[in-house]
Design a protein around this motif. Structure first.
Motif, PDB file in Angstrom:
ATOM      1  N   GLN A   1      -6.097  -5.408   8.227  1.00 16.68           N
ATOM      2  CA  GLN A   1      -5.721  -4.953   6.890  1.00 16.68           C
ATOM      3  C   GLN A   1      -5.776  -6.084   5.865  1.00 16.68           C
ATOM      4  O   GLN A   1      -5.881  -5.830   4.661  1.00 16.68           O
TER       5      GLN A   1
ATOM      6  N   LEU B   1      -2.969  -4.099  12.614  1.00 22.73           N
ATOM      7  CA  LEU B   1      -2.328  -4.737  11.467  1.00 22.73           C
ATOM      8  C   LEU B   1      -3.201  -5.820  10.849  1.00 22.73           C
ATOM      9  O   LEU B   1      -3.406  -5.851   9.622  1.00 22.73           O
TER      10      LEU B   1
ATOM     11  N   PRO C   1      -0.917   2.382   7.602  1.00 22.63           N
ATOM     12  CA  PRO C   1      -2.292   2.390   8.114  1.00 22.63           C
ATOM     13  C   PRO C   1      -2.491   3.352   9.278  1.00 22.63           C
ATOM     14  O   PRO C   1      -1.635   3.486  10.156  1.00 22.63           O
TER      15      PRO C   1
ATOM     16  N   ARG D   1       0.852  -1.187   0.000  1.00 24.33           N
ATOM     17  CA  ARG D   1       0.000   0.000   0.000  1.00 24.33           C
ATOM     18  C   ARG D   1       0.886   1.235   0.000  1.00 24.33           C
ATOM     19  O   ARG D   1       2.080   1.166   0.311  1.00 24.33           O
TER      20      ARG D   1
END
Length: 226
Positions: A169, A166, A68, A64
């Motif tokens: 995701q 985490l 995040p 990504r």
């Protein structure tokens, strides 16, 4: 998202790797079989032979463009990632089959076999994460990108509780790994975390002198246990 299953032989693990995990000095590893107690050496070879037949280690990673929301990585990891163009989040595990194997050994009460299998499980999880990194690197080579070290919750100032940030995701694709209420992974022989990607990053020696987490495997004191 990339997922893969690996056999034991694909991980390239031998008895010397297990001896190193159990505490041999690096310079002693090559002759570990000769130095180890014969019974322990035989048990190690036997456990490896058993596990080789059925082990299926697994990894998953996704990339990504941003970190995040909700991650508080701490200053050490933040500095290592600051020049990244993108980020890879990952989970690697020795698998639930291995967790069940460890539990069977514990119920049998054979402390020597439990100790050896526990060490082997740690090596399996790390080697699985190494394989993940190789595949990740192959995927970014076409961009002429490099990668940072991998960093995990619970190390270098990153709270282990952020496993809870985490794991969602991955949308349920966690290779069978789940979290306890205390944010520990099950199977316990698993590794998760983040890797920075881009042209401005590189792998570095772990900066252990800057970290105060004395239980980190990178700082494990080696000793001859036999």
């Amino acid at each position: 998202m990339t997922e893969k299953e690996l056999t034991f032989d694909e991980l390239g693990i031998g008895p010397a790797d297990v001896y190193a995990q159990m505490g041999y000095h690096f310079e002693e590893v090559e002759s570990a079989e000769a130095m180890a107690d014969e019974a322990v050496a035989l048990e190690t070879v036997g456990i490896i032979s058993d596990v080789r037949q059925w082990l299926r280690a697994r990894f998953v990673y996704l990339t990504r463009s941003d970190i995040p929301s909700g991650f508080h990585l701490g200053s050490i990891i933040t500095r290592q990632l600051e020049d990244s163009t993108a980020f890879a989040l990952f989970i690697a595990t020795a698998g639930r089959e291995y967790e069940e194997y460890l539990q069977r050994l514990k119920r049998a009460g054979d402390e020597v076999r439990v100790y050896i299998a526990d060490a082997l499980g740690s090596v399996i999880a790390e080697r699985c994460a190494d394989a993940l990194e190789r595949q990740l690197q192959a995927s970014i080579d076409k961009l002429a990108w490099q990668r940072t070290n991998r960093f995990s919750p619970g190390y270098c100032g990153w709270p282990v509780s952020e496993q809870q940030v985490l794991f969602p995701q991955f949308g349920g694709h966690t290779c069978g790994v789940s979290l306890t209420e205390g944010s520990l992974m099950v199977p316990i022989k698993s590794v998760s975390g983040i890797i920075g990607l881009g042209t401005g990053v590189s792998r570095k020696d772990y900066v252990c002198q800057l970290c105060n987490f004395d239980k980190c495997y990178k700082q494990r004191n080696t000793k001859n246990i036999f």
